[in-house]
Design a protein around this motif. Structure first.
Motif, short mmCIF file in Angstrom:
data_model
loop_
_atom_site.label_atom_id
_atom_site.label_comp_id
_atom_site.label_asym_id
_atom_site.label_seq_id
_atom_site.Cartn_x
_atom_site.Cartn_y
_atom_site.Cartn_z
N ILE A 14 0.84 -1.21 0.00
CA ILE A 14 0.00 0.00 0.00
C ILE A 14 0.87 1.25 0.00
O ILE A 14 0.61 2.21 -0.74
N GLN A 15 1.92 1.25 0.81
CA GLN A 15 2.81 2.41 0.89
C GLN A 15 3.64 2.57 -0.39
O GLN A 15 3.87 3.69 -0.86
N LYS A 16 4.08 1.47 -0.96
CA LYS A 16 4.88 1.51 -2.19
C LYS A 16 4.14 2.22 -3.31
O LYS A 16 4.73 3.00 -4.07
N TYR A 17 2.85 1.97 -3.40
CA TYR A 17 2.05 2.56 -4.48
C TYR A 17 1.24 3.77 -4.02
O TYR A 17 0.46 4.32 -4.80
N ASN A 18 1.42 4.17 -2.76
CA ASN A 18 0.69 5.31 -2.23
C ASN A 18 -0.81 5.16 -2.50
O ASN A 18 -1.48 6.08 -2.96
N PHE A 19 -1.29 3.95 -2.22
CA PHE A 19 -2.68 3.63 -2.55
C PHE A 19 -3.65 4.26 -1.56
O PHE A 19 -3.45 4.20 -0.35
N ASP A 20 -4.70 4.88 -2.09
CA ASP A 20 -5.77 5.45 -1.27
C ASP A 20 -7.00 4.55 -1.35
O ASP A 20 -7.49 4.27 -2.45
N PHE A 21 -7.49 4.12 -0.20
CA PHE A 21 -8.69 3.28 -0.17
C PHE A 21 -9.91 4.09 -0.63
O PHE A 21 -10.07 5.25 -0.23
N GLN A 22 -10.72 3.46 -1.46
CA GLN A 22 -11.90 4.12 -1.99
C GLN A 22 -13.14 3.60 -1.27
O GLN A 22 -13.52 2.44 -1.40
N GLN A 27 -13.66 -0.92 0.00
CA GLN A 27 -12.38 -1.64 0.05
C GLN A 27 -11.89 -1.87 1.48
O GLN A 27 -11.63 -0.93 2.22
N ASN A 28 -11.78 -3.14 1.85
CA ASN A 28 -11.18 -3.57 3.12
C ASN A 28 -10.36 -4.81 2.82
O ASN A 28 -10.93 -5.85 2.47
N PHE A 29 -9.03 -4.70 2.92
CA PHE A 29 -8.15 -5.81 2.53
C PHE A 29 -7.92 -6.75 3.70
O PHE A 29 -7.61 -6.33 4.82
N LEU A 30 -8.03 -8.04 3.44
CA LEU A 30 -7.86 -9.07 4.45
C LEU A 30 -6.38 -9.23 4.80
O LEU A 30 -5.54 -9.35 3.91
N ILE A 31 -6.08 -9.25 6.11
CA ILE A 31 -4.67 -9.34 6.56
C ILE A 31 -4.50 -10.43 7.61
O ILE A 31 -3.64 -10.31 8.49
N ASP A 32 -5.28 -11.48 7.51
CA ASP A 32 -5.19 -12.56 8.49
C ASP A 32 -5.04 -13.89 7.76
O ASP A 32 -5.98 -14.35 7.10
N GLU A 33 -3.87 -14.50 7.89
CA GLU A 33 -3.59 -15.75 7.16
C GLU A 33 -4.47 -16.91 7.63
O GLU A 33 -4.79 -17.81 6.85
N ASN A 200 -16.45 -16.73 11.42
CA ASN A 200 -16.74 -15.35 11.79
C ASN A 200 -15.42 -14.59 11.82
O ASN A 200 -14.42 -15.11 12.32
N VAL A 201 -15.42 -13.38 11.27
CA VAL A 201 -14.17 -12.66 11.09
C VAL A 201 -14.25 -11.29 11.77
O VAL A 201 -15.04 -10.44 11.36
N PRO A 202 -13.44 -11.08 12.82
CA PRO A 202 -13.49 -9.79 13.52
C PRO A 202 -12.91 -8.65 12.68
O PRO A 202 -12.21 -8.87 11.69
N GLN A 203 -13.22 -7.43 13.11
CA GLN A 203 -12.84 -6.24 12.34
C GLN A 203 -11.33 -6.04 12.21
O GLN A 203 -10.85 -5.47 11.23
N ASN A 204 -10.55 -6.55 13.19
CA ASN A 204 -9.11 -6.33 13.15
C ASN A 204 -8.39 -7.22 12.13
O ASN A 204 -7.17 -7.20 12.03
N CYS A 205 -9.16 -8.00 11.36
CA CYS A 205 -8.56 -8.84 10.31
C CYS A 205 -8.47 -8.10 8.98
O CYS A 205 -8.11 -8.71 7.96
N PHE A 206 -8.79 -6.81 8.97
CA PHE A 206 -8.81 -6.04 7.73
C PHE A 206 -8.05 -4.73 7.87
O PHE A 206 -7.93 -4.18 8.96
N ILE A 207 -7.56 -4.25 6.73
CA ILE A 207 -7.07 -2.88 6.60
C ILE A 207 -7.88 -2.22 5.48
O ILE A 207 -7.89 -2.75 4.37
N PRO A 208 -8.51 -1.06 5.75
CA PRO A 208 -8.83 -0.50 7.07
C PRO A 208 -9.89 -1.36 7.76
O PRO A 208 -10.55 -2.17 7.12
#
Length: 301
Positions: A14-22, A27-33, A200-208
């Motif tokens: 996200i930082q490399k491409y300076n991506f802004d969430f729309q 847009q909420n990206f999953l970050i939990d393996e 069930n997936v809690p809110q802290n599994c995503f960015i944002p």
């Protein structure tokens, strides 16, 4: 090529491409393996599978899928994500993306389109010879229902859908009569598929972090609908009308529906034939009863 699925690598991309969430694309990206592993297990994937992924984002789930299946068709509406996908998925040759009308076999190519406007049946014919596909998606919550119902109603050859949705929507899909969450969506989904919440997936599994809880639900397509009806379109008209004013009796709900033309006497006769009270509400009927009601009313016309 960074393996995604954890906060550190996702943030780096996200930082490399300076991506802004729309916000408009939900847009909420999953970050939990661990959640990704549950999705992969529920999908029951094989090396012969062709997968439709709706909303790949930065390619997190796409990477996992591409390691296992024959092909992944990824549909992404946000143009700003295309350069990121080309980067994060550069090591794979089995990810199907379409660049306008040109197909480039064996390379990364783009489907940068609105899933609601994509002719999925044509894609299935082109890339899976018309055989059933599996859908895996972290769906934008604001258009979850139109996407799911669009795939069902257009009779896309589907084996199953494993989708991330808002938790309360997942619960609504699998409940039965007499519960507060039971409604037109419950009946429509259950007509086409067997629903099962797998995580069930809690809110802290995503960015944002989303504002609501999430759930992964698996919808296994019925080979044949569990009920038979003479008129599928009329069935869903009657179901929708029955829940548009759910606190009203079924008779009043159907009489007040602008797209139906049944007289009070017709509906009363149908309910009597089914041995149901005239004061019953739509929320008390199951799918089989709605199918029978439809057949009686359609026969009267």
């Amino acid at each position: 090529m960074a393996v995604l699925g954890n906060p550190k690598n996702t943030i780096q991309v996200i930082q490399k491409y300076n991506f802004d969430f729309q916000k408009r694309f939900g847009q909420n990206f999953l970050i939990d393996e661990h959640v990704i592993e549950k999705i992969m297990k529920a999908a029951d994937l094989t090396e012969e599978d062709c997968i439709l992924e709706i909303g790949p984002g930065i390619g997190t789930m796409t990477q996992y899928l591409a390691e296992v299946v024959r092909e992944v068709i990824a549909v992404e509406i946000d143009k700003n994500l295309i350069p990121i996908l080309k980067d994060t998925l550069s090591g794979y040759s089995n990810i199907i993306i379409r660049n306008e009308d040109k197909l480039m076999t064996g390379e990364l190519f783009e489907i940068n389109e609105d899933i609601l406007k994509v002719d999925i049946n044509t894609l299935v014919n082109e890339h899976n010879q018309g055989k059933p596909i599996k859908v895996v998606a972290n769906l934008p919550y604001y258009i979850t229902t139109p996407i799911i119902m669009g795939l069902f109603e257009k009779h896309v050859p589907l084996e199953s859908m494993i989708v991330m949705v808002q938790k309360e929507v997942a619960e609504r899909m699998q409940v039965g009569p007499g519960t507060k969450d039971y409604g037109a969506l419950s009946l429509a989904v259950q007509y086409y598929a067997e629903p099962e919440i797998v995580a069930n997936v809690p809110q802290n599994c995503f960015i944002p972090r989303p504002n609501v809880g999430s759930a992964v639900i698996k919808l296994t397509r019925h080979k044949q609908p569990p009920v038979k009806t003479k008129d599928e379109a009329a069935l869903f008209q009657i179901i929708r009308a029955s829940f548009n004013q759910r606190r009203k009796t079924l008779i009043n709900s159907l009489r007040n529906a602008s797209d139906l033309s049944y007289e009070k006497e017709e509906i009363e006769m149908a309910l009597k034939q089914m041995e149901l009270p005239l004061t019953i509400r739509g929320e008390a009927l199951n799918l089989e009863q709605f199918a029978r009601l439809t057949d009686i009313l359609v026969k009267e016309k």
